[in-house]
Scaffold this active site. Structure first.
Site, PDB file in Angstrom:
ATOM      1  N   LYS A   1     -18.063 -30.215 -69.448  1.00 17.44           N
ATOM      2  CA  LYS A   1     -18.310 -29.510 -70.714  1.00 17.44           C
ATOM      3  C   LYS A   1     -18.486 -30.528 -71.858  1.00 17.44           C
ATOM      4  O   LYS A   1     -19.336 -30.351 -72.734  1.00 17.44           O
ATOM      5  CB  LYS A   1     -17.157 -28.557 -71.039  1.00 17.44           C
ATOM      6  CG  LYS A   1     -16.994 -27.391 -70.072  1.00 17.44           C
ATOM      7  CD  LYS A   1     -18.172 -26.441 -70.048  1.00 17.44           C
ATOM      8  CE  LYS A   1     -18.353 -25.665 -71.336  1.00 17.44           C
ATOM      9  NZ  LYS A   1     -19.452 -24.674 -71.219  1.00 17.44           N
TER      10      LYS A   1
ATOM     11  N   TYR B   1     -13.865 -30.428 -64.820  1.00 20.41           N
ATOM     12  CA  TYR B   1     -14.478 -29.327 -65.580  1.00 20.41           C
ATOM     13  C   TYR B   1     -14.641 -29.730 -67.045  1.00 20.41           C
ATOM     14  O   TYR B   1     -15.726 -29.596 -67.640  1.00 20.41           O
ATOM     15  CB  TYR B   1     -13.620 -28.063 -65.460  1.00 20.41           C
ATOM     16  CG  TYR B   1     -13.889 -27.044 -66.544  1.00 20.41           C
ATOM     17  CD1 TYR B   1     -15.079 -26.325 -66.569  1.00 20.41           C
ATOM     18  CD2 TYR B   1     -12.947 -26.805 -67.556  1.00 20.41           C
ATOM     19  CE1 TYR B   1     -15.339 -25.403 -67.579  1.00 20.41           C
ATOM     20  CE2 TYR B   1     -13.198 -25.884 -68.563  1.00 20.41           C
ATOM     21  CZ  TYR B   1     -14.386 -25.186 -68.574  1.00 20.41           C
ATOM     22  OH  TYR B   1     -14.644 -24.285 -69.578  1.00 20.41           O
TER      23      TYR B   1
ATOM     24  N   THR C   1     -15.579 -25.498 -74.930  1.00 28.39           N
ATOM     25  CA  THR C   1     -14.148 -25.230 -74.748  1.00 28.39           C
ATOM     26  C   THR C   1     -13.295 -26.259 -75.488  1.00 28.39           C
ATOM     27  O   THR C   1     -13.724 -27.400 -75.702  1.00 28.39           O
ATOM     28  CB  THR C   1     -13.817 -25.269 -73.243  1.00 28.39           C
ATOM     29  OG1 THR C   1     -12.394 -25.245 -73.080  1.00 28.39           O
ATOM     30  CG2 THR C   1     -14.329 -26.544 -72.576  1.00 28.39           C
ATOM     31  N   ASP C   2     -12.070 -25.866 -75.813  1.00 26.66           N
ATOM     32  CA  ASP C   2     -11.120 -26.811 -76.424  1.00 26.66           C
ATOM     33  C   ASP C   2     -10.711 -27.911 -75.445  1.00 26.66           C
ATOM     34  O   ASP C   2     -10.171 -28.943 -75.861  1.00 26.66           O
ATOM     35  CB  ASP C   2      -9.881 -26.068 -76.963  1.00 26.66           C
ATOM     36  CG  ASP C   2      -9.131 -25.251 -75.920  1.00 26.66           C
ATOM     37  OD1 ASP C   2      -9.529 -25.260 -74.735  1.00 26.66           O
ATOM     38  OD2 ASP C   2      -8.144 -24.586 -76.301  1.00 26.66           O
ATOM     39  N   GLU C   3     -10.977 -27.705 -74.150  1.00 22.84           N
ATOM     40  CA  GLU C   3     -10.532 -28.698 -73.160  1.00 22.84           C
ATOM     41  C   GLU C   3     -11.232 -30.038 -73.312  1.00 22.84           C
ATOM     42  O   GLU C   3     -10.774 -31.040 -72.769  1.00 22.84           O
ATOM     43  CB  GLU C   3     -10.731 -28.163 -71.740  1.00 22.84           C
ATOM     44  CG  GLU C   3      -9.899 -26.937 -71.480  1.00 22.84           C
ATOM     45  CD  GLU C   3      -9.779 -26.601 -70.006  1.00 22.84           C
ATOM     46  OE1 GLU C   3      -9.986 -27.487 -69.160  1.00 22.84           O
ATOM     47  OE2 GLU C   3      -9.480 -25.436 -69.718  1.00 22.84           O
TER      48      GLU C   3
HETATM   49  P1  NAD Z   1     -17.401 -17.091 -65.928  1.00 21.60           P
HETATM   50  O1  NAD Z   1     -17.183 -18.047 -64.797  1.00 21.60           O
HETATM   51  O2  NAD Z   1     -16.681 -15.788 -65.932  1.00 21.60           O
HETATM   52  O3  NAD Z   1     -18.953 -16.745 -66.050  1.00 21.60           O
HETATM   53  C1  NAD Z   1     -19.961 -17.705 -65.891  1.00 21.60           C
HETATM   54  C2  NAD Z   1     -21.282 -16.959 -65.667  1.00 21.60           C
HETATM   55  O4  NAD Z   1     -22.331 -17.953 -65.559  1.00 21.60           O
HETATM   56  C3  NAD Z   1     -21.332 -16.128 -64.379  1.00 21.60           C
HETATM   57  O5  NAD Z   1     -21.929 -14.883 -64.627  1.00 21.60           O
HETATM   58  C4  NAD Z   1     -22.208 -16.974 -63.441  1.00 21.60           C
HETATM   59  O6  NAD Z   1     -22.917 -16.195 -62.487  1.00 21.60           O
HETATM   60  C5  NAD Z   1     -23.141 -17.645 -64.434  1.00 21.60           C
HETATM   61  N1  NAD Z   1     -23.715 -18.908 -63.934  1.00 21.60           N
HETATM   62  C6  NAD Z   1     -23.045 -19.911 -63.317  1.00 21.60           C
HETATM   63  N2  NAD Z   1     -23.912 -20.890 -62.993  1.00 21.60           N
HETATM   64  C7  NAD Z   1     -25.146 -20.506 -63.435  1.00 21.60           C
HETATM   65  C8  NAD Z   1     -26.431 -21.092 -63.417  1.00 21.60           C
HETATM   66  N3  NAD Z   1     -26.637 -22.299 -62.860  1.00 21.60           N
HETATM   67  N4  NAD Z   1     -27.465 -20.417 -63.960  1.00 21.60           N
HETATM   68  C9  NAD Z   1     -27.267 -19.183 -64.519  1.00 21.60           C
HETATM   69  N5  NAD Z   1     -26.075 -18.569 -64.555  1.00 21.60           N
HETATM   70  C10 NAD Z   1     -25.015 -19.226 -64.025  1.00 21.60           C
HETATM   71  O7  NAD Z   1     -17.086 -17.930 -67.243  1.00 21.60           O
HETATM   72  P2  NAD Z   1     -16.468 -17.466 -68.631  1.00 21.60           P
HETATM   73  O8  NAD Z   1     -15.007 -17.541 -68.555  1.00 21.60           O
HETATM   74  O9  NAD Z   1     -17.139 -16.225 -69.069  1.00 21.60           O
HETATM   75  O10 NAD Z   1     -16.949 -18.683 -69.561  1.00 21.60           O
HETATM   76  C11 NAD Z   1     -18.196 -18.646 -70.245  1.00 21.60           C
HETATM   77  C12 NAD Z   1     -18.339 -19.904 -71.077  1.00 21.60           C
HETATM   78  O11 NAD Z   1     -17.265 -19.989 -72.000  1.00 21.60           O
HETATM   79  C13 NAD Z   1     -18.294 -21.192 -70.260  1.00 21.60           C
HETATM   80  O12 NAD Z   1     -19.212 -22.100 -70.826  1.00 21.60           O
HETATM   81  C14 NAD Z   1     -16.878 -21.713 -70.448  1.00 21.60           C
HETATM   82  O13 NAD Z   1     -16.845 -23.110 -70.357  1.00 21.60           O
HETATM   83  C15 NAD Z   1     -16.614 -21.254 -71.866  1.00 21.60           C
HETATM   84  N6  NAD Z   1     -15.196 -21.022 -72.224  1.00 21.60           N
HETATM   85  C16 NAD Z   1     -14.424 -20.188 -71.472  1.00 21.60           C
HETATM   86  C17 NAD Z   1     -13.108 -19.936 -71.856  1.00 21.60           C
HETATM   87  C18 NAD Z   1     -12.215 -19.001 -71.071  1.00 21.60           C
HETATM   88  O14 NAD Z   1     -11.043 -18.862 -71.410  1.00 21.60           O
HETATM   89  N7  NAD Z   1     -12.709 -18.295 -70.056  1.00 21.60           N
HETATM   90  C19 NAD Z   1     -12.592 -20.544 -73.003  1.00 21.60           C
HETATM   91  C20 NAD Z   1     -13.416 -21.400 -73.741  1.00 21.60           C
HETATM   92  C21 NAD Z   1     -14.724 -21.630 -73.341  1.00 21.60           C
HETATM   93  O1  TDX Z   2      -1.918 -18.699 -60.853  1.00 19.01           O
HETATM   94  C1  TDX Z   2      -1.918 -19.476 -61.828  1.00 19.01           C
HETATM   95  N1  TDX Z   2      -0.723 -19.933 -62.318  1.00 19.01           N
HETATM   96  C2  TDX Z   2      -0.644 -20.772 -63.401  1.00 19.01           C
HETATM   97  O2  TDX Z   2       0.462 -21.170 -63.799  1.00 19.01           O
HETATM   98  C3  TDX Z   2      -3.136 -19.890 -62.480  1.00 19.01           C
HETATM   99  C4  TDX Z   2      -4.467 -19.424 -61.954  1.00 19.01           C
HETATM  100  C5  TDX Z   2      -3.028 -20.723 -63.568  1.00 19.01           C
HETATM  101  N2  TDX Z   2      -1.834 -21.165 -64.020  1.00 19.01           N
HETATM  102  C6  TDX Z   2      -1.760 -21.995 -65.250  1.00 19.01           C
HETATM  103  C7  TDX Z   2      -2.732 -23.147 -65.356  1.00 19.01           C
HETATM  104  C8  TDX Z   2      -3.016 -23.217 -66.854  1.00 19.01           C
HETATM  105  O3  TDX Z   2      -2.012 -23.987 -67.504  1.00 19.01           O
HETATM  106  O4  TDX Z   2      -2.115 -21.108 -66.327  1.00 19.01           O
HETATM  107  C9  TDX Z   2      -2.895 -21.771 -67.329  1.00 19.01           C
HETATM  108  C10 TDX Z   2      -4.234 -21.084 -67.486  1.00 19.01           C
HETATM  109  O5  TDX Z   2      -4.980 -21.323 -66.306  1.00 19.01           O
HETATM  110  P1  TDX Z   2      -6.510 -20.857 -66.141  1.00 19.01           P
HETATM  111  O6  TDX Z   2      -6.589 -19.378 -66.338  1.00 19.01           O
HETATM  112  O7  TDX Z   2      -7.036 -21.439 -64.880  1.00 19.01           O
HETATM  113  O8  TDX Z   2      -7.204 -21.499 -67.453  1.00 19.01           O
HETATM  114  P2  TDX Z   2      -7.360 -23.011 -67.984  1.00 19.01           P
HETATM  115  O9  TDX Z   2      -7.323 -24.000 -66.892  1.00 19.01           O
HETATM  116  O10 TDX Z   2      -6.424 -23.180 -69.146  1.00 19.01           O
HETATM  117  O11 TDX Z   2      -8.889 -22.935 -68.524  1.00 19.01           O
HETATM  118  C11 TDX Z   2      -9.356 -21.773 -69.224  1.00 19.01           C
HETATM  119  O12 TDX Z   2      -9.401 -22.013 -70.612  1.00 19.01           O
HETATM  120  C12 TDX Z   2     -10.343 -22.935 -71.066  1.00 19.01           C
HETATM  121  C13 TDX Z   2     -10.738 -21.349 -68.739  1.00 19.01           C
HETATM  122  O13 TDX Z   2     -10.679 -21.114 -67.348  1.00 19.01           O
HETATM  123  C14 TDX Z   2     -11.757 -22.387 -69.072  1.00 19.01           C
HETATM  124  O14 TDX Z   2     -13.056 -21.949 -68.705  1.00 19.01           O
HETATM  125  C15 TDX Z   2     -11.725 -22.638 -70.544  1.00 19.01           C
HETATM  126  O15 TDX Z   2     -12.603 -23.667 -70.870  1.00 19.01           O
END
Ligand code: NAD
Ligand code: TDX
Length: 339
Positions: free
Chosen positions: A159, A155, A128-130
């Site tokens: 990562k 978190y 992630t960019d975080e």
């Molecule tokens: P998500 O929480 O929707 O899905 C995570 C999945 O991993 C789930 O299916 C869960 O059951 C599985 N899991 C959790 N722990 C596990 C374990 N110990 N063994 C096997 N499976 C396990 O997450 P997501 O949003 O799909 O994110 C996927 C990846 O992308 C993560 O690595 C996250 O850091 C990264 N990422 C997410 C975002 C975003 O905006 N959602 C952005 C950048 C990077």
């Molecule tokens: O109800 C809300 N109101 C609100 O203002 C929620 C749930 C979030 N927020 C804000 C917090 C953040 O600034 O919105 C922004 C986005 O929040 P999230 O959806 O929780 O995402 P963020 O914390 O930015 O992280 C996401 O992007 C990077 C993903 O969850 C991560 O897995 C990924 O690495």
């Protein structure tokens, strides 16, 4: 050294989550000769229904933990590439209890790396960019691959730790790994704990969406399908040992995103509640994806954010049976945190 071999048997960890399941569906559609095994623990965030409709001869689900050494060893031995999406992914949950993040994100990545090392299997690690911390709102800079690691949340720290392990295993053991650090994804099958699905489903159930702090924090949005296409390009053609940033020039404040959702759903722009801020809330993320474009020719296809958002809203409207069962418990957790 370029990775020229297109993988045929791919182990997708976390393939029942949001991005992982979109990636499996993307592969089934765009790379139909690839066979996929999904390893997923089915935590609260994983749902096997996310893979419904993917032909059974293309994907096989194994329910298990990426920290289970024997299971991981066996599955990696039978794959020619691993894509690691498995993670605890939600910042608010990590603030409440960081322990599962250390286990899955750090220990789990270690377990996968060791199996890839033993069997000489290619790994692509999803990050992630975080990990780069945040930028000031008025800073013209964006993150690049050389930006220093400065995680600000539990978190992001988990990562960042996993990325460091991958880099060390490449350098010391020659593991054939790549890393991608992507910005905020949106699209279908995202859990209702996340900002966009939470706001949309709140409106759909007659609740007011919640905006943290002053609403000015900026996220760099990308459609999940664009992320999936980037992952495939890196997996099949990326340079081993390299990091690629993935983003679609989608910077918007949370207030702008929420007001766009309200507009698209026919609500008044003031129909939301301000709630207390997330502790340590990162101000702004911004990705420069120039390296990915230059080296691998990747470009985002979903460049119209409002159109992508409208389609995503329609998906949640049409799939109430998918999100309704977990909506109340998710909101109960938020109520406890005062958000
Ligand atoms: P998500 O929480 O929707 O899905 C995570 C999945 O991993 C789930 O299916 C869960 O059951 C599985 N899991 C959790 N722990 C596990 C374990 N110990 N063994 C096997 N499976 C396990 O997450 P997501 O949003 O799909 O994110 C996927 C990846 O992308 C993560 O690595 C996250 O850091 C990264 N990422 C997410 C975002 C975003 O905006 N959602 C952005 C950048 C990077
Ligand atoms: O109800 C809300 N109101 C609100 O203002 C929620 C749930 C979030 N927020 C804000 C917090 C953040 O600034 O919105 C922004 C986005 O929040 P999230 O959806 O929780 O995402 P963020 O914390 O930015 O992280 C996401 O992007 C990077 C993903 O969850 C991560 O897995 C990924 O690495």
């Amino acid at each position: 050294m370029a990775q020229m071999q297109t993988p045929k048997y791919v182990l997708v960890t976390g393939g029942c989550g949001f991005i992982g399941s979109n990636f499996v569906r993307w592969l089934a559609r765009e790379q139909p000769t690839v066979r996929v095994t999904v390893l997923d623990k089915l935590t609260y965030a994983g749902n096997p229904e996310n893979l419904a409709g993917v032909p059974g001869d293309r994907v096989h689900l194994v329910v298990g933990d990426i920290c289970d050494e024997a299971l991981v060893d066996d599955l990696v031995a039978h794959a020619d590439a691993v894509v690691n999406f498995a993670a605890e992914s939600h910042n608010d949950n990590a603030i409440a209890d960081p322990e599962p993040f250390m286990r899955t994100n750090v220990q789990g990545t270690f377990c996968l790396l060791e199996a890839c090392r033993r069997h000489g299997v290619r790994l692509h690690h999803i990050s992630t960019d975080e990990v780069y911390g945040d930028l000031a709102l008025d800073d013209p800079a964006r993150f690049t691959e050389g930006a220093p690691y400065r995680p600000s949340s539990p978190y992001a720290a988990s990562k960042a730790a996993s990325d460091m392990l991958v880099r060390a295993w490449v350098r010391t053991y020659g593991v054939a790994a790549t890393i991608s650090n992507c910005s905020n994804n949106y699209g279908p099958y995202q859990h209702v704990e996340k900002f966009i699905p939470r706001a949309v489903t709140n409106v759909l159930c007659g609740r007011r969406p919640k905006l943290y702090g002053n609403g000015l924090n900026v996220r760099d949005w990308i459609h999940v399908e664009d992320h999936c296409a980037a992952v495939w390009e890196i997996l099949s053609r990326g340079r081993i040992g390299e990091t690629y940033l993935v983003g679609a020039d989608g910077e918007r404040s949370n207030l702008q995103v929420l007001q766009e959702i309200l507009r698209l759903m026919g609500k008044d722009p003031g129909d939301f509640d301000w709630v207390r801020d997330r502790p340590g809330h990162d101000r702004r993320y911004a990705i420069d994806a120039g390296k990915l474009a230059r080296e691998l020719g990747w470009r985002p296809q979903h460049s119209d954010f409002s159109a992508g958002l409208a389609k995503t809203i329609a998906w949640y409207r049409d799939h109430e049976s998918w999100w309704r069962p977990v909506k109340e418990e998710t909101e109960a957790r938020y109520a406890e945190a005062g958000r």
